[in-house]
Design an enzyme around this catalytic site. Structure first.
Site, PDB file in Angstrom:
ATOM      1  N   HIS A  16       0.412  -0.999   0.004  1.00 54.90           N
ATOM      2  CA  HIS A  16       0.225   0.103   0.041  1.00 54.90           C
ATOM      3  C   HIS A  16       0.836   0.766   0.060  1.00 54.90           C
ATOM      4  O   HIS A  16       0.618   2.713  -0.986  1.00 54.90           O
ATOM      5  CB  HIS A  16      -1.048   0.002   1.325  1.00 54.90           C
ATOM      6  CG  HIS A  16      -2.199  -0.838   1.023  1.00 54.90           C
ATOM      7  ND1 HIS A  16      -3.242  -0.462   0.852  1.00 54.90           N
ATOM      8  CD2 HIS A  16      -1.850  -2.350   0.740  1.00 54.90           C
ATOM      9  CE1 HIS A  16      -3.990  -1.978   1.337  1.00 54.90           C
ATOM     10  NE2 HIS A  16      -3.355  -2.902   1.113  1.00 54.90           N
ATOM     11  N   ASP A 117      -6.242   5.081   2.996  1.00 53.80           N
ATOM     12  CA  ASP A 117      -6.581   3.350   2.180  1.00 53.80           C
ATOM     13  C   ASP A 117      -7.244   2.792   2.851  1.00 53.80           C
ATOM     14  O   ASP A 117      -8.815   3.538   3.808  1.00 53.80           O
ATOM     15  CB  ASP A 117      -5.379   3.068   3.479  1.00 53.80           C
ATOM     16  CG  ASP A 117      -4.965   1.317   2.530  1.00 53.80           C
ATOM     17  OD1 ASP A 117      -4.011   2.263   2.493  1.00 53.80           O
ATOM     18  OD2 ASP A 117      -5.691   0.598   2.777  1.00 53.80           O
ATOM     19  N   HIS A 363       2.468 -14.239  -6.576  1.00 47.58           N
ATOM     20  CA  HIS A 363       1.481 -14.497  -5.989  1.00 47.58           C
ATOM     21  C   HIS A 363       0.670 -13.716  -5.780  1.00 47.58           C
ATOM     22  O   HIS A 363      -0.645 -14.001  -5.207  1.00 47.58           O
ATOM     23  CB  HIS A 363       1.944 -14.364  -4.106  1.00 47.58           C
ATOM     24  CG  HIS A 363       2.176 -13.055  -3.890  1.00 47.58           C
ATOM     25  ND1 HIS A 363       2.986 -11.954  -5.295  1.00 47.58           N
ATOM     26  CD2 HIS A 363       1.352 -12.202  -3.167  1.00 47.58           C
ATOM     27  CE1 HIS A 363       3.026 -10.899  -4.005  1.00 47.58           C
ATOM     28  NE2 HIS A 363       2.519 -10.684  -2.954  1.00 47.58           N
TER      29      HIS A 363
HETATM   30  N1  UDP Z   1       8.650  -5.627  -3.623  1.00 44.97           N
HETATM   31  C1  UDP Z   1       9.183  -5.809  -4.265  1.00 44.97           C
HETATM   32  N2  UDP Z   1      10.906  -6.290  -3.974  1.00 44.97           N
HETATM   33  C2  UDP Z   1      10.635  -7.975  -3.156  1.00 44.97           C
HETATM   34  C3  UDP Z   1       9.099  -7.775  -2.547  1.00 44.97           C
HETATM   35  C4  UDP Z   1       8.367  -7.031  -2.921  1.00 44.97           C
HETATM   36  O1  UDP Z   1      10.226  -4.322  -4.775  1.00 44.97           O
HETATM   37  O2  UDP Z   1      11.579  -7.868  -2.471  1.00 44.97           O
HETATM   38  C5  UDP Z   1       7.484  -4.624  -4.313  1.00 44.97           C
HETATM   39  C6  UDP Z   1       7.080  -5.372  -5.474  1.00 44.97           C
HETATM   40  O3  UDP Z   1       7.382  -4.524  -6.501  1.00 44.97           O
HETATM   41  C7  UDP Z   1       5.219  -4.732  -5.370  1.00 44.97           C
HETATM   42  C8  UDP Z   1       5.427  -4.384  -3.453  1.00 44.97           C
HETATM   43  O4  UDP Z   1       6.343  -4.656  -2.527  1.00 44.97           O
HETATM   44  O5  UDP Z   1       5.449  -3.025  -5.361  1.00 44.97           O
HETATM   45  C9  UDP Z   1       4.571  -5.880  -3.382  1.00 44.97           C
HETATM   46  O6  UDP Z   1       3.259  -5.704  -3.647  1.00 44.97           O
HETATM   47  P1  UDP Z   1       1.903  -6.632  -3.693  1.00 44.97           P
HETATM   48  O7  UDP Z   1       0.671  -5.658  -4.062  1.00 44.97           O
HETATM   49  O8  UDP Z   1       2.402  -7.252  -5.085  1.00 44.97           O
HETATM   50  O9  UDP Z   1       2.024  -8.016  -2.923  1.00 44.97           O
HETATM   51  P2  UDP Z   1       2.085  -7.518  -1.064  1.00 44.97           P
HETATM   52  O10 UDP Z   1       3.248  -7.756  -0.251  1.00 44.97           O
HETATM   53  O11 UDP Z   1       0.957  -6.966  -0.756  1.00 44.97           O
HETATM   54  O12 UDP Z   1       1.505  -9.567  -0.979  1.00 44.97           O
END
Ligand code: UDP
Length: 475
Positions: A16, A117, A363
């Site tokens: 977020h 949010d 995921h």
């Molecule tokens: N992300 C990243 N590096 C990592 C893991 C995640 O930059 O090693 C970033 C990814 O690019 C995205 C965010 O973290 O912008 C994760 O958001 P997402 O909605 O995909 O998944 P969440 O972490 O909320 O389950």
């Protein structure tokens, strides 16, 4: 009239905060003064990037996060730091305590708009006190929002007699089937729970708000952007993909946490590979795998025969961090020229945008999917929890730019319904190896990449929606 002043208040979660910072940059590039509200330990996440990119019209205001008062360990200010599902409601309790400080901030600063949010339903009420329009940010797709709403309205999960019998999500533009297993445990029987009560509150807050901003673009999910507005009657503006506003290497490399790999080292490794020859494997900021599931992933990517980058989130406690039982014996030696393991945080957008990346095991977090779409890469979908099972449907059945690994069960910790190495290897091969199916997927993914770029350019659908929103609020 002077510059419009927007306050952005994201949930303290990487998925977020990252798009919120991008949104603030986007609004500021359209002449808006943007202020991000966050807690002290999350502030550097924003300030570092703002300073680096010299965005003088973005500022950060902090409010204290009552972690200890709510019963969390000191210093726990982001949901990805939570080490057990029992702590989730406590984290939410702490966020509820941010209501009064937010109210004081709004009273003092009187912004023209508050983008808060969806996890802060009370923000609508607080903003209304000062006559400030509140926009809601869900951080997910139109598709997932429509699917969730349908589930809430019709409770189709009640029509089946077992957890693995598929049911249809009624009244959606496509025939979408799910099973109860793919829903959160407390949603499987369509009964009232704390979570459904919370969702109802969030919905009421949304209905009384000015509308919602969506990190998506019209051409990606036109039927659902229309459904959300015309059938469900909501006011929404699509303004994404907001990650596209990170144009420089520096911006792409420094999103969210500090990377566990130097950007130059990462680029050098990628540069040494042929176009479309590497699969990128990453499960976002929160997914929690058991040791045995991590072990299967290692064996699966190796069995696929493909080159890969695999991001392994470090364990949340010291023991797990130091203990690498998930790593098969001799694995790193065997894969030394083929694979790169990143332990911790990866510069995801930098990696995805590199021409050597030919696929993405994801995921299905919404940001990851959008980032994959912007990079034009085919996906292997492995949803785990949150709204990820809906996002998977969009990718595999509607957009047809990915192949599922066969995840059957919504779970906070992946392990009890382990995905076997054969299934992982098979799905990876299907998107990476040449053939009619893979070509079809790749060409559709490429077409969407172009559409995404056009949507945010002047004259594009997201650009136009953003302009409309800003103009409406200016008058
Ligand atoms: N992300 C990243 N590096 C990592 C893991 C995640 O930059 O090693 C970033 C990814 O690019 C995205 C965010 O973290 O912008 C994760 O958001 P997402 O909605 O995909 O998944 P969440 O972490 O909320 O389950």
């Amino acid at each position: 009239m002077g510059k419009l002043k927007f306050f952005f208040f994201p949930m303290m979660a990487q998925g977020h905060m990252i798009p919120t910072l991008d949104m603030a940059k986007l609004f500021s590039s359209h002449g808006v003064d943007a202020t991000i509200i966050t807690t002290p330990l999350n502030a550097p996440h924003f300030t570092r990037s703002i300073q680096r990119t010299h965005h003088s019209s973005i500022s950060v205001l902090t409010i204290k996060f009552p972690a200890v008062e709510a019963g969390l360990p000191e210093g726990c200010e982001s949901i990805d730091q939570i080490s057990s599902p029992d702590m989730v409601p406590i984290f939410f309790r702490a966020t509820d305590m941010l209501q009064d400080p937010l109210e004081r901030l709004l009273q003092d600063s009187r912004p023209d708009c508050l983008v808060a949010d969806m996890f802060f339903p009370w923000a609508s009420h607080v903003a209304a006190k000062f006559n400030i329009p509140r926009l809601v940010f869900h951080g997910t797709s139109f598709f997932a929002m429509c699917a969730l709403q349908t589930l809430r309205l019709y409770k189709p999960q009640r029509t089946v007699s077992s957890d693995d019998e598929p049911f249809v999500l009624p009244n959606l533009p496509h025939k979408i089937m799910l099973t109860r297993l793919q829903l959160p445990e407390n949603d499987r029987h369509g009964t009232e729970t704390d979570w459904t009560r919370f969702l109802r509150k969030a919905e009421e807050a949304e209905l009384s708000s000015y509308g919602i901003v969506v990190n998506s673009f019209y051409e990606l999910e036109p039927d659902y952007a229309d459904h959300y507005r015309n059938v469900l009657g909501r006011k929404a503006w699509h303004i994404g993909p907001v990650s596209l506003f990170n144009r420089e290497v520096e911006d792409k490399a420094h999103r969210g946490k500090e990377s566990a790999i130097e950007e130059l080292e990462c680029l050098k490794w990628l540069d040494s590979k042929k176009p479309n020859s590497v699969i990128y494997v990453c499960f976002g900021s929160m997914t929690d795998f058991t040791v045995s599931q991590l072990y299967e992933i290692a064996m699966g990517v190796e069995a696929s025969g493909q080159q890969f980058i695999w991001v392994v989130r470090k364990g949340k406690n010291e023991d797990e961090e130091n203990d690498e039982k998930w790593l098969p014996e001799g694995f790193e030696e065997r894969i030394k020229d083929k694979g790169l393991i990143i332990r911790g945080w990866a510069p995801q957008v930098l990696i995805l945008d590199h021409e050597s990346i030919g696929g993405f095991v994801t995921h299905c977090g919404w940001n990851s999917i959008l980032e994959g779409v912007c990079a034009g890469v085919p996906m292997v979908t492995w949803p785990v929890f949150a709204e990820q099972f809906y996002n998977e449907k969009l990718v595999t059945e509607i957009l047809r730019i990915g192949i599922g690994v066969g995840a059957r069960q919504w779970q906070m910790r992946v392990g009890s319904d382990c995905i076997k190495r054969e299934a992982i290897a098979e799905a990876v091969k299907r998107v990476m190896e040449a053939g009619e199916e893979a070509e079809g997927i790749r060409s559709r993914a490429r077409a969407l990449k172009d559409m995404a770029k056009k949507a945010v350019e002047e004259g594009g659908s997201s650009y136009a929606d953003l302009k409309t929103l800003i103009q409406e609020l200016s008058s």
